[in-house]
Design a protein around this motif. Structure first.
Motif, PDB file in Angstrom:
ATOM      1  N   PHE A 157     -25.043 -10.570  55.539  1.00  0.00           N
ATOM      2  CA  PHE A 157     -25.004  -9.315  56.295  1.00  0.00           C
ATOM      3  C   PHE A 157     -23.708  -8.561  56.021  1.00  0.00           C
ATOM      4  N   GLY A 158     -22.576  -9.272  56.047  1.00  0.00           N
ATOM      5  CA  GLY A 158     -21.295  -8.630  55.755  1.00  0.00           C
ATOM      6  C   GLY A 158     -21.261  -8.043  54.354  1.00  0.00           C
ATOM      7  N   SER A 159     -21.893  -8.729  53.395  1.00  0.00           N
ATOM      8  CA  SER A 159     -21.939  -8.242  52.019  1.00  0.00           C
ATOM      9  C   SER A 159     -22.827  -7.008  51.900  1.00  0.00           C
ATOM     10  N   LEU A 160     -23.934  -6.996  52.640  1.00  0.00           N
ATOM     11  CA  LEU A 160     -24.823  -5.827  52.639  1.00  0.00           C
ATOM     12  C   LEU A 160     -24.129  -4.607  53.249  1.00  0.00           C
ATOM     13  N   ILE A 161     -23.321  -4.831  54.267  1.00  0.00           N
ATOM     14  CA  ILE A 161     -22.557  -3.735  54.872  1.00  0.00           C
ATOM     15  C   ILE A 161     -21.573  -3.161  53.850  1.00  0.00           C
ATOM     16  N   TYR A 162     -20.998  -4.029  53.026  1.00  0.00           N
ATOM     17  CA  TYR A 162     -20.100  -3.568  51.961  1.00  0.00           C
ATOM     18  C   TYR A 162     -20.844  -2.643  51.004  1.00  0.00           C
ATOM     19  N   VAL A 163     -22.107  -3.014  50.688  1.00  0.00           N
ATOM     20  CA  VAL A 163     -22.927  -2.186  49.811  1.00  0.00           C
ATOM     21  C   VAL A 163     -23.276  -0.864  50.495  1.00  0.00           C
ATOM     22  N   LYS A 164     -23.674  -0.937  51.747  1.00  0.00           N
ATOM     23  CA  LYS A 164     -24.112   0.261  52.474  1.00  0.00           C
ATOM     24  C   LYS A 164     -23.004   1.299  52.581  1.00  0.00           C
ATOM     25  N   ALA A 197     -17.119 -17.424  53.173  1.00  0.00           N
ATOM     26  CA  ALA A 197     -16.554 -16.217  53.783  1.00  0.00           C
ATOM     27  C   ALA A 197     -15.173 -15.903  53.213  1.00  0.00           C
ATOM     28  N   LEU A 198     -14.323 -16.917  53.108  1.00  0.00           N
ATOM     29  CA  LEU A 198     -12.972 -16.700  52.570  1.00  0.00           C
ATOM     30  C   LEU A 198     -13.025 -16.296  51.099  1.00  0.00           C
ATOM     31  N   SER A 199     -13.991 -16.830  50.363  1.00  0.00           N
ATOM     32  CA  SER A 199     -14.144 -16.455  48.950  1.00  0.00           C
ATOM     33  C   SER A 199     -14.511 -14.987  48.825  1.00  0.00           C
ATOM     34  N   ILE A 200     -15.389 -14.508  49.701  1.00  0.00           N
ATOM     35  CA  ILE A 200     -15.774 -13.088  49.680  1.00  0.00           C
ATOM     36  C   ILE A 200     -14.572 -12.212  49.998  1.00  0.00           C
ATOM     37  N   LEU A 201     -13.800 -12.603  51.006  1.00  0.00           N
ATOM     38  CA  LEU A 201     -12.598 -11.834  51.349  1.00  0.00           C
ATOM     39  C   LEU A 201     -11.634 -11.758  50.170  1.00  0.00           C
ATOM     40  N   MET A 202     -11.472 -12.866  49.462  1.00  0.00           N
ATOM     41  CA  MET A 202     -10.588 -12.890  48.300  1.00  0.00           C
ATOM     42  C   MET A 202     -11.100 -11.956  47.209  1.00  0.00           C
ATOM     43  N   MET A 203     -12.415 -11.967  46.983  1.00  0.00           N
ATOM     44  CA  MET A 203     -12.983 -11.144  45.921  1.00  0.00           C
ATOM     45  C   MET A 203     -12.944  -9.650  46.246  1.00  0.00           C
ATOM     46  N   MET A 204     -12.818  -9.302  47.516  1.00  0.00           N
ATOM     47  CA  MET A 204     -12.661  -7.901  47.893  1.00  0.00           C
ATOM     48  C   MET A 204     -11.357  -7.320  47.339  1.00  0.00           C
ATOM     49  N   LEU A 205     -10.398  -8.188  47.052  1.00  0.00           N
ATOM     50  CA  LEU A 205      -9.087  -7.757  46.578  1.00  0.00           C
ATOM     51  C   LEU A 205      -9.005  -7.693  45.058  1.00  0.00           C
ATOM     52  N   ARG A 329     -21.705  -0.144  42.991  1.00  0.00           N
ATOM     53  CA  ARG A 329     -22.033  -0.349  44.393  1.00  0.00           C
ATOM     54  C   ARG A 329     -22.530  -1.759  44.697  1.00  0.00           C
ATOM     55  N   VAL A 330     -23.140  -2.451  43.747  1.00  0.00           N
ATOM     56  CA  VAL A 330     -23.709  -3.777  44.038  1.00  0.00           C
ATOM     57  C   VAL A 330     -22.645  -4.861  44.132  1.00  0.00           C
ATOM     58  N   TYR A 331     -21.372  -4.502  43.968  1.00  0.00           N
ATOM     59  CA  TYR A 331     -20.321  -5.518  43.976  1.00  0.00           C
ATOM     60  C   TYR A 331     -20.315  -6.330  45.270  1.00  0.00           C
ATOM     61  N   MET A 335     -20.199 -10.325  45.028  1.00  0.00           N
ATOM     62  CA  MET A 335     -19.269 -11.215  45.744  1.00  0.00           C
ATOM     63  C   MET A 335     -20.030 -12.347  46.421  1.00  0.00           C
ATOM     64  N   TYR A 336     -21.157 -12.001  47.028  1.00  0.00           N
ATOM     65  CA  TYR A 336     -21.926 -12.997  47.780  1.00  0.00           C
ATOM     66  C   TYR A 336     -22.458 -14.091  46.863  1.00  0.00           C
ATOM     67  N   ILE A 337     -23.040 -13.721  45.711  1.00  0.00           N
ATOM     68  CA  ILE A 337     -23.618 -14.757  44.856  1.00  0.00           C
ATOM     69  C   ILE A 337     -22.536 -15.639  44.236  1.00  0.00           C
ATOM     70  N   TYR A 338     -21.360 -15.067  43.953  1.00  0.00           N
ATOM     71  CA  TYR A 338     -20.265 -15.896  43.444  1.00  0.00           C
ATOM     72  C   TYR A 338     -19.705 -16.805  44.544  1.00  0.00           C
ATOM     73  N   ALA A 339     -19.645 -16.301  45.765  1.00  0.00           N
ATOM     74  CA  ALA A 339     -19.191 -17.133  46.877  1.00  0.00           C
ATOM     75  C   ALA A 339     -20.176 -18.270  47.127  1.00  0.00           C
ATOM     76  N   MET A 340     -21.478 -17.972  47.027  1.00  0.00           N
ATOM     77  CA  MET A 340     -22.483 -19.022  47.155  1.00  0.00           C
ATOM     78  C   MET A 340     -22.347 -20.032  46.018  1.00  0.00           C
ATOM     79  N   LEU A 341     -21.987 -19.548  44.829  1.00  0.00           N
ATOM     80  CA  LEU A 341     -21.753 -20.450  43.706  1.00  0.00           C
ATOM     81  C   LEU A 341     -20.590 -21.396  44.011  1.00  0.00           C
ATOM     82  N   ILE A 342     -19.527 -20.858  44.572  1.00  0.00           N
ATOM     83  CA  ILE A 342     -18.388 -21.705  44.956  1.00  0.00           C
ATOM     84  C   ILE A 342     -18.826 -22.734  45.989  1.00  0.00           C
ATOM     85  N   GLY A 343     -19.602 -22.282  46.981  1.00  0.00           N
ATOM     86  CA  GLY A 343     -20.105 -23.204  47.995  1.00  0.00           C
ATOM     87  C   GLY A 343     -21.054 -24.243  47.441  1.00  0.00           C
ATOM     88  N   SER A 344     -21.734 -23.910  46.327  1.00  0.00           N
ATOM     89  CA  SER A 344     -22.705 -24.842  45.741  1.00  0.00           C
ATOM     90  C   SER A 344     -22.041 -26.081  45.163  1.00  0.00           C
TER      91      SER A 344
END
Length: 382
Positions: A157-164, A197-205, A329-331, A335-344
């Motif tokens: 949801f947070g990632s979709l808000i980033y897109v929106k 979540a922390l991975s997504i925050l890092m990738m925002m930078l 815009r899809v960034y 971020m989400y799929i890379y964060a999920m990759l880290i979590g995987s």
């Protein structure tokens, strides 16, 4: 933008309801609903799905491998149907999202998904205050699922808000929601959710050059290979003293990653014994071998289920879904799929929620004939 409910919006809502298994609904009722909705959407969006060509073909091939492996290992028609319908649900993600975008534009799809998640997550989180959940129990079930699903959906949801709000000053909503996602993950004791979540925050930078590099299918597949090489190769990442110290002192987990070390060691033997087709959908091979657990790794979960053949087909589909000219815009979803990759690295999460993000990216980047905020009011048959 004024939002209107139309036939395609209802289809998206139905698809998401067939995905979000609410805990108060009996599992049998939910499965019947999910199967009916999946079959309906497959029929309704058949022209869009056929028009995608290679993606649905690869998903059908993956379903064939997974169903064959399930049949020869379990001899259970029920599990074979479950495996087939799961992958067909993945097909509907691509078809429905792409159909919605082609008819009404990206903005309409993203707005609708944000509304759906917002309502579900508000209700889910409000129940934290009303129901005496045992947050320390890893088997506790919340409104929209277990601790992993709660965490993954908050981050999505947070990632979709980033897109929106990518082109808006309201883009700061996204980091606030991702921070909230980390807090929710802490509440439900989901360490993987915190890491995502922390991975997504890092990738925002990340600067624009790194973002562009990440927006390639080859980069994602390369990252998948690199991550697992560090884990399974000569580096043995999870036995590194610094990593062990981080796990014990920061994450407050056992040095063997809550029993994962034994599971990881067993995985190699299991793959060696059945390398081509694996052991089938939702395999019990770990419980049969060790008495507990699953692969606890996204890549090796797929390998143990569908073998090397199924894994190659699956990630070829992922690669081709990302192998298009990306829009900046899809960034948020990148971020989400890379964060999920880290979590995987420590969880089996490269499946449903991961595929949802992949399918949305595919729909946006294959948005032929529609502007980024374009709308088409024609609700003619697909």
């Amino acid at each position: 933008m004024k939002f209107k409910i139309n036939a395609h919006s209802i289809d998206v809502i139905l698809m998401m309801l067939a995905l979000l298994q609410f805990s108060f609904i009996p599992r049998t009722v939910f499965l019947v609903f999910r199967y009916v909705v999946t079959l309906y959407l497959l029929y309704r969006y058949r022209k869009v799905i056929v028009g995608m060509k290679i993606i649905p073909i690869l998903l059908v091939l993956y379903a064939a491998v997974l169903c064959f492996s399930t049949l020869v290992n379990t001899f259970s028609l029920t599990w074979v149907i479950s495996a087939f319908m799961l992958i067909m649900q993945y097909v509907t993600f691509f078809g429905v999202f792409l159909g919605m975008v082609k008819q009404h534009g990206v903005e309409r799809l993203i707005t609708l998904l944000c509304i759906i998640f917002l309502i579900c997550l508000i209700v889910n989180d409000s129940l934290f205050l009303l129901i005496p959940y045992d947050f320390t129990d890893p088997n506790e079930t919340y409104l929209i699922g277990n601790k992993f699903l709660v965490s993954y959906y908050h981050c999505l949801f947070g990632s979709l808000i980033y897109v929106k709000y990518f082109f808006s000053k309201k883009k700061y909503y996204s980091p606030l929601l991702i921070i909230y996602s980390a807090i929710v993950s802490m509440i439900v004791h989901c360490t993987t959710g915190i890491i995502i979540a922390l991975s997504i925050l890092m990738m925002m930078l990340f600067p624009k050059k790194i973002r562009k590099f990440m927006e390639k299918g080859s980069t994602f597949i390369g990252s998948l290979i690199l991550e697992n090489f560090l884990i399974w190769g000569p580096f043995h990442l999870f036995t590194n003293p610094l990593i062990v110290s981080f796990v014990v002192n920061v994450l407050h987990k056992s040095p063997n990653l809550t029993g994962r070390t034994q599971l990881y060691n067993a995985t190699m033997d299991l793959v060696e014994k059945s390398p081509i087709y694996g052991y089938g959908h939702n395999t019990d091979i770990y419980r049969d071998t060790l008495g507990y657990g699953n692969a606890q790794n996204g890549l090796f979960h797929i390998i143990t289920q569908a073998g090397i053949l199924g894994t190659v087909i699956y990630f070829t589909m992922v690669y081709l879904s990302l192998n298009h000219k990306m829009l900046e815009r899809v960034y948020g979803l990148i971020m989400y799929i890379y964060a999920m990759l880290i979590g995987s690295a420590v969880e089996i999460n490269l499946s449903t929620q991961f595929i949802i993000a992949i399918a949305i990216i595919y729909a946006i980047t294959n948005n032929q004939g529609c502007s980024i905020d374009g709308e088409k009011e024609d609700d003619s048959s697909l």
